[in-house]
Design an enzyme around this catalytic site. Sequence first.
Site, mmCIF file in Angstrom:
data_model
loop_
_atom_site.group_PDB
_atom_site.id
_atom_site.type_symbol
_atom_site.label_atom_id
_atom_site.label_comp_id
_atom_site.label_asym_id
_atom_site.label_seq_id
_atom_site.Cartn_x
_atom_site.Cartn_y
_atom_site.Cartn_z
ATOM 1 N N SER A 1 8.719 8.979 -136.972
ATOM 2 C CA SER A 1 8.546 9.808 -137.485
ATOM 3 C C SER A 1 9.004 11.433 -137.093
ATOM 4 O O SER A 1 9.819 10.998 -136.158
ATOM 5 C CB SER A 1 7.069 9.969 -137.082
ATOM 6 O OG SER A 1 6.769 11.264 -137.343
ATOM 7 N N TYR B 1 1.129 9.311 -129.498
ATOM 8 C CA TYR B 1 1.922 9.014 -131.248
ATOM 9 C C TYR B 1 3.380 9.854 -130.895
ATOM 10 O O TYR B 1 4.531 8.670 -131.438
ATOM 11 C CB TYR B 1 0.792 9.776 -132.029
ATOM 12 C CG TYR B 1 1.725 9.965 -133.351
ATOM 13 C CD1 TYR B 1 1.379 8.493 -133.994
ATOM 14 C CD2 TYR B 1 2.789 10.260 -134.813
ATOM 15 C CE1 TYR B 1 1.919 8.103 -135.584
ATOM 16 C CE2 TYR B 1 3.213 10.268 -135.558
ATOM 17 C CZ TYR B 1 2.874 9.200 -135.970
ATOM 18 O OH TYR B 1 3.464 8.768 -137.325
#
Length: 287
Positions: free
Chosen positions: A140, A153
Amino acid sequence: MGRLKNKVAVITGGCSGIGLGAVEVFVAQGAKVFVGDIDDEAGAALAARFDGAVAYQHCDVMDERQIEALMSGAVARFGGLDILFNNAGAGGTPSRMEDMTGEGWDQTQNLLLRSVALGIRYAIPHMKARGGGSIVNTASIAGTQAGYGPIAYSVAKAGVIHLTRVAAADLARDRIRVNAICPGLILTNIFTPPDRVPAGMAGMVKQTMAQSAPNTQPIEKPGLPEDIAHAALFFASDESAFVTGTHLMVDGGLFVGPRNSWDPEMRAERQRLADERLAAFEAAQAK
């Protein structure tokens, strides 16, 4: 057509979002796809939709034994394993550091990082048996810079990027390539988790994201699952035979530079202010 002809791929989290987009693209390019997910109803529907080209097996990537069984299941069903797309995941705990718990931290790291490491581990013997293979990991943009995802995350995705590098080095002489994709703002359910966003709001959130894309990134269109799927296709195919250990930003240009480098309105405003300063200076000099 046929860029993955005679290839067998495992895709985790393949029943929705980026994973589903990759299933569709991989099948269109000739692959047999073995999907692992926890949505059994969607998995059965997907296998029926692509009768013969797609098979489904329940796989919770938090469970090591289920990951191992998924890789073995692909070999049993389709005769081998050439491609692994470690894609399953979710947003994890939304906690800030002052509210973080060990349980929330561990759950997020296990879901997003440990599962990728174990996916790689259990794909290795099957890929070696085929003379090599390609592993693609979903990382990501949040793994490269603060501010694009929850803390746990973001740390997990940064770990995926580095895991990709070290695994690529470790497996290169086994002819197994390992690469990662860093999606930007992609319209998937990760932004509307059912435990935090009421069902009726999910569509509104995605619509708002789609409308705001031109004001968020240089490329005006919203990011879609197929944008990531096509990047995964490149890494999965022999076209990337000389590429390993890298991560590809698929972010609509979000990280090319500050907003004033690509927003015409901001550039125009800066020019207007510069012209005003010059005019004021010249007026002062004329007195």
